[in-house]
Enzyme design. Structure first.
Site, PDB file in Angstrom:
ATOM      1  N   HIS A   1     107.491  66.234  40.718  1.00 43.55           N
ATOM      2  CA  HIS A   1     106.691  66.668  41.861  1.00 43.55           C
ATOM      3  C   HIS A   1     107.307  67.923  42.448  1.00 43.55           C
ATOM      4  CE1 HIS A   1     104.361  63.016  41.817  1.00 43.55           C
ATOM      5  NE2 HIS A   1     105.491  62.363  41.627  1.00 43.55           N
TER       6      HIS A   1
ATOM      7  N   TYR B   1     102.880  74.217  48.726  1.00 47.23           N
ATOM      8  CA  TYR B   1     103.100  74.215  47.279  1.00 47.23           C
ATOM      9  C   TYR B   1     103.634  75.536  46.719  1.00 47.23           C
ATOM     10  CZ  TYR B   1     100.735  69.759  47.578  1.00 47.23           C
ATOM     11  OH  TYR B   1     100.413  68.467  47.907  1.00 47.23           O
TER      12      TYR B   1
HETATM   13  O1  CA2 Z   1     104.348  67.528  45.103  1.00 43.58           O
HETATM   14  C1  CA2 Z   1     103.666  67.372  44.101  1.00 43.58           C
HETATM   15  O2  CA2 Z   1     103.873  67.929  43.037  1.00 43.58           O
HETATM   16  C2  CA2 Z   1     102.421  66.456  44.192  1.00 43.58           C
HETATM   17  O3  CA2 Z   1     102.283  65.786  42.948  1.00 43.58           O
HETATM   18  C3  CA2 Z   1     101.248  67.368  44.450  1.00 43.58           C
HETATM   19  C4  CA2 Z   1      99.948  66.620  44.661  1.00 43.58           C
HETATM   20  C5  CA2 Z   1     100.114  65.529  45.739  1.00 43.58           C
HETATM   21  O4  CA2 Z   1      98.925  64.759  45.833  1.00 43.58           O
HETATM   22  C6  CA2 Z   1     101.287  64.615  45.429  1.00 43.58           C
HETATM   23  O5  CA2 Z   1     101.411  63.690  46.488  1.00 43.58           O
HETATM   24  C7  CA2 Z   1     102.567  65.411  45.288  1.00 43.58           C
HETATM   25  C8  CA2 Z   1      98.830  67.559  45.103  1.00 43.58           C
HETATM   26  C9  CA2 Z   1      98.575  68.694  44.168  1.00 43.58           C
HETATM   27  C10 CA2 Z   1      97.631  69.638  44.848  1.00 43.58           C
HETATM   28  O6  CA2 Z   1      97.939  70.945  44.423  1.00 43.58           O
HETATM   29  C11 CA2 Z   1      97.453  71.979  45.174  1.00 43.58           C
HETATM   30  C12 CA2 Z   1      97.935  73.217  44.877  1.00 43.58           C
HETATM   31  C13 CA2 Z   1      97.515  74.305  45.599  1.00 43.58           C
HETATM   32  C14 CA2 Z   1      96.594  74.146  46.599  1.00 43.58           C
HETATM   33  C15 CA2 Z   1      96.087  72.903  46.888  1.00 43.58           C
HETATM   34  C16 CA2 Z   1      96.516  71.806  46.173  1.00 43.58           C
END
Ligand code: CA2
Length: 152
Positions: A101, A23
């Site tokens: 996303h 991310y």
């Molecule tokens: O790619 C994206 O923006 C998502 O929406 C992010 C979600 C995931 O479940 C989707 O499939 C795609 C997850 C967000 C989690 O964010 C974090 C950020 C830093 C550390 C851990 C998780």
């Protein structure tokens, strides 16, 4: 002043602090600051909201209808793949919504390829990291400017 709401779902408060390999290293506060400036330069007020709780996101979508929000940019995060309720809320308020996303959800695990939100979104931007939000905002600002030009 026209308003745009940027909504972020669960765990996105951790951006920049955990899992940088997936991310990235930019925090949500940094993303929001950049978007706020871009909107301000275009004479638009940007509201931002993040919650780890589905019902709070739904309540914020309802509130957007009451405060005349013109566009919603939403990263529903994990709720993308599970939430009929967020889909129903977006559909009910009839505010044009852009789904964003950070990652390309179609190149990851199979379960991420399905979004409950896409069917009620104006469009979807995925895979460009923090720039996904900027591209969505750019589109919303462009649409709002062309509405102004027509009405004024
Ligand atoms: O790619 C994206 O923006 C998502 O929406 C992010 C979600 C995931 O479940 C989707 O499939 C795609 C997850 C967000 C989690 O964010 C974090 C950020 C830093 C550390 C851990 C998780």
């Amino acid at each position: 002043m026209k308003r745009v709401l940027v909504l972020n779902g669960p765990n996105l408060n951790l951006l920049g602090t955990r899992e940088p390999g997936i991310y990235g290293t930019t925090t949500l506060a940094q993303i929001n600051a950049k978007l706020t400036k871009l909107a301000e330069d275009a004479g638009v007020k940007l509201d931002t909201y993040q919650s780890n709780i589905e019902g709070e996101l739904i309540n914020r979508i309802h509130a957007a209808a009451a405060d005349n929000t013109a566009f919603i940019i939403i990263n529903p995060a994990g709720y993308t793949h599970t939430s009929v309720a967020i889909r129903d809320a977006l559909s009910a308020v009839k505010i044009p919504a852009i789904e964003v996303h950070l990652s390309n959800i179609h190149t990851r695990e199979a379960f991420r390829s399905h979004s409950y939100i896409s069917g009620v979104a104006l469009g979807v931007i995925a895979g460009f990291g923090p720039q996904s939000y900027e591209l969505a905002l750019q589109y919303a600002l462009h649409r709002l400017a062309s509405q102004d030009a027509k009405s004024g």
